[in-house]
Design a protein around this motif. Structure first.
Motif, PDB file in Angstrom:
ATOM      1  N   ALA A  88      51.132  35.614  38.641  1.00 60.11           N
ATOM      2  CA  ALA A  88      50.306  34.633  39.347  1.00 60.11           C
ATOM      3  C   ALA A  88      49.017  35.274  39.868  1.00 60.11           C
ATOM      4  O   ALA A  88      47.934  34.688  39.755  1.00 60.11           O
ATOM      5  N   LEU A  89      49.121  36.471  40.422  1.00 63.83           N
ATOM      6  CA  LEU A  89      47.927  37.156  40.936  1.00 63.83           C
ATOM      7  C   LEU A  89      46.961  37.521  39.812  1.00 63.83           C
ATOM      8  O   LEU A  89      45.757  37.265  39.912  1.00 63.83           O
ATOM      9  N   PHE A  90      47.474  38.135  38.745  1.00 64.00           N
ATOM     10  CA  PHE A  90      46.609  38.504  37.626  1.00 64.00           C
ATOM     11  C   PHE A  90      45.995  37.275  36.964  1.00 64.00           C
ATOM     12  O   PHE A  90      44.810  37.269  36.623  1.00 64.00           O
ATOM     13  N   PHE A  91      46.788  36.229  36.788  1.00 66.29           N
ATOM     14  CA  PHE A  91      46.289  35.010  36.151  1.00 66.29           C
ATOM     15  C   PHE A  91      45.176  34.388  36.995  1.00 66.29           C
ATOM     16  O   PHE A  91      44.125  34.013  36.473  1.00 66.29           O
ATOM     17  N   HIS A  92      45.409  34.312  38.286  1.00 64.99           N
ATOM     18  CA  HIS A  92      44.391  33.773  39.201  1.00 64.99           C
ATOM     19  C   HIS A  92      43.123  34.614  39.131  1.00 64.99           C
ATOM     20  O   HIS A  92      42.011  34.086  39.029  1.00 64.99           O
ATOM     21  N   TRP A  93      43.280  35.925  39.174  1.00 68.41           N
ATOM     22  CA  TRP A  93      42.132  36.833  39.139  1.00 68.41           C
ATOM     23  C   TRP A  93      41.380  36.719  37.812  1.00 68.41           C
ATOM     24  O   TRP A  93      40.149  36.633  37.788  1.00 68.41           O
ATOM     25  N   LEU A  94      42.110  36.673  36.696  1.00 72.58           N
ATOM     26  CA  LEU A  94      41.460  36.569  35.388  1.00 72.58           C
ATOM     27  C   LEU A  94      40.734  35.233  35.234  1.00 72.58           C
ATOM     28  O   LEU A  94      39.627  35.184  34.666  1.00 72.58           O
ATOM     29  N   GLU A  95      41.335  34.150  35.719  1.00 68.92           N
ATOM     30  CA  GLU A  95      40.665  32.859  35.647  1.00 68.92           C
ATOM     31  C   GLU A  95      39.405  32.832  36.513  1.00 68.92           C
ATOM     32  O   GLU A  95      38.401  32.248  36.122  1.00 68.92           O
ATOM     33  N   ARG A  96      39.446  33.451  37.683  1.00 71.79           N
ATOM     34  CA  ARG A  96      38.261  33.517  38.531  1.00 71.79           C
ATOM     35  C   ARG A  96      37.162  34.345  37.880  1.00 71.79           C
ATOM     36  O   ARG A  96      35.979  33.984  37.951  1.00 71.79           O
ATOM     37  N   MET A  97      37.538  35.455  37.243  1.00 64.10           N
ATOM     38  CA  MET A  97      36.537  36.278  36.544  1.00 64.10           C
ATOM     39  C   MET A  97      35.918  35.499  35.403  1.00 64.10           C
ATOM     40  O   MET A  97      34.712  35.604  35.163  1.00 64.10           O
ATOM     41  N   ARG A  98      36.719  34.722  34.695  1.00 63.16           N
ATOM     42  CA  ARG A  98      36.224  33.931  33.573  1.00 63.16           C
ATOM     43  C   ARG A  98      35.237  32.866  34.039  1.00 63.16           C
ATOM     44  O   ARG A  98      34.224  32.611  33.386  1.00 63.16           O
ATOM     45  N   SER A  99      35.532  32.222  35.152  1.00 58.91           N
ATOM     46  CA  SER A  99      34.663  31.141  35.618  1.00 58.91           C
ATOM     47  C   SER A  99      33.435  31.638  36.372  1.00 58.91           C
ATOM     48  O   SER A  99      32.505  30.881  36.596  1.00 58.91           O
ATOM     49  N   ALA A 100      33.427  32.911  36.744  1.00 58.64           N
ATOM     50  CA  ALA A 100      32.277  33.461  37.489  1.00 58.64           C
ATOM     51  C   ALA A 100      31.109  33.769  36.573  1.00 58.64           C
ATOM     52  O   ALA A 100      31.166  33.897  35.414  1.00 58.64           O
TER      53      ALA A 100
END
Length: 155
Positions: free
Chosen positions: A143-155
């Motif tokens: 959950a943490l990695f997925f959240h972080w990766l999705e935030r990096m993608r949308s940034a």
């Protein structure tokens, strides 16, 4: 939410890029969360299995840590397709470790164990407790990695 909006949300939730990120998150959660907890439990003398096992697995001879990480990625995709549809906000962050602890452990005990070793585990309660802890750790990590990766993608 209208039917067209929910169809669009479903399409976005299952996009190949998002599922790829979920796979990567699942792969990363194995060495960083699952195996670190296994190392702690092993160092404390609670479990005999050492972490980061490079022993070949059957039938392909792939190192165990690579195999576990691959399956962590597969479960990451399954979680990305299911958890966000049923849980949001705080419930999502609770559901990830609980679902990881329960689902992954039961699949190991009821499917993987019989296929690899035949029969059922000799001490199912103890195995379930340790499996739940390790797989819940994976769920938190995913959950943490997925959240972080999705935030990096949308940034």
């Amino acid at each position: 939410m209208s039917p067209s909006q929910s169809a669009e949300a479903l399409r976005m939730a299952s996009s190949p890029v998002r599922l790829g990120l979920a796979f990567v998150a699942g792969v990363l959660a194995v060495p960083v969360f699952h195996q670190i907890l296994l190392w702690i439990l092993h160092a404390a003398g609670i479990v005999p299995s050492a972490p980061f096992n490079m022993a070949p697995t059957k039938p392909l001879g792939i190192p165990e840590i690579v195999s576990i990480s691959f399956w962590g990625g597969v479960w990451g995709v399954v979680f990305a397709l299911t958890l966000p549809r049923w849980f949001m906000g705080t419930a999502y962050w609770i559901a990830a470790p609980v679902a990881g602890g329960v689902a992954l452990t039961l699949v190991f005990m009821l499917v993987v164990w019989p296929l690899k070793f035949g029969g059922f585990p000799p001490h199912p309660l103890g195995l379930f407790i340790i499996g739940f802890l390790l797989n819940a750790a994976w769920g938190i990590g995913w959950a943490l990695f997925f959240h972080w990766l999705e935030r990096m993608r949308s940034a």
